[in-house]
Design a protein around this motif. Sequence first.
Motif, PDB file in Angstrom:
ATOM      1  N   LEU A  30      37.086  20.895  -3.295  1.00 14.95           N
ATOM      2  CA  LEU A  30      36.438  21.454  -4.480  1.00 14.95           C
ATOM      3  C   LEU A  30      37.149  20.959  -5.740  1.00 14.95           C
ATOM      4  O   LEU A  30      38.379  20.897  -5.774  1.00 14.95           O
ATOM      5  N   PRO A  31      36.375  20.617  -6.776  1.00 17.60           N
ATOM      6  CA  PRO A  31      37.007  20.137  -8.011  1.00 17.60           C
ATOM      7  C   PRO A  31      37.751  21.265  -8.723  1.00 17.60           C
ATOM      8  O   PRO A  31      37.256  22.380  -8.815  1.00 17.60           O
ATOM      9  N   ILE A  32      38.960  20.934  -9.186  1.00 19.74           N
ATOM     10  CA  ILE A  32      39.739  21.908  -9.960  1.00 19.74           C
ATOM     11  C   ILE A  32      39.917  21.453 -11.406  1.00 19.74           C
ATOM     12  O   ILE A  32      40.219  22.256 -12.280  1.00 19.74           O
ATOM     13  N   LEU A  33      39.742  20.139 -11.651  1.00 19.90           N
ATOM     14  CA  LEU A  33      39.949  19.603 -12.994  1.00 19.90           C
ATOM     15  C   LEU A  33      39.205  18.284 -13.150  1.00 19.90           C
ATOM     16  O   LEU A  33      39.273  17.426 -12.274  1.00 19.90           O
ATOM     17  N   THR A  34      38.473  18.153 -14.238  1.00 19.04           N
ATOM     18  CA  THR A  34      37.866  16.878 -14.614  1.00 19.04           C
ATOM     19  C   THR A  34      38.460  16.511 -15.963  1.00 19.04           C
ATOM     20  O   THR A  34      38.434  17.316 -16.893  1.00 19.04           O
ATOM     21  N   THR A  35      39.004  15.309 -16.060  1.00 19.39           N
ATOM     22  CA  THR A  35      39.707  14.916 -17.281  1.00 19.39           C
ATOM     23  C   THR A  35      39.616  13.417 -17.495  1.00 19.39           C
ATOM     24  O   THR A  35      39.142  12.682 -16.641  1.00 19.39           O
TER      25      THR A  35
END
Length: 105
Positions: A30-35
């Motif tokens: 699961l994604p926790i951070l998009t940067t």
Amino acid sequence: MRAGKLQARIQIERLQELVNDNGLVRKVWLPILTTRAETKEAGTTEFLLREIEGDKARAVFLIRWPAQPIGTSDRITHAGKVWNITSLSEIGRRRGLEIRAEAVA
């Protein structure tokens, strides 16, 4: 760290266990951070390790200091590729994070 160099979009994902209505447990990323990140070529050490360990793609991602902690058990997705995080190094005093990663075969 200059904003103009942060041209790549990466997503950091964490392996988590989800339980469905029947009580079955499954593991999903699961994604926790998009940067945004700056990607760098591997240095001399990585080049020499590549000759010893085989043809594994390696990359270095530089990001601004994340609000959520990131660990080596997490992974990165970038440009359709999945990268396992091998090491993390703080840049300055919580100014940024250097993430060294290895492509998943």
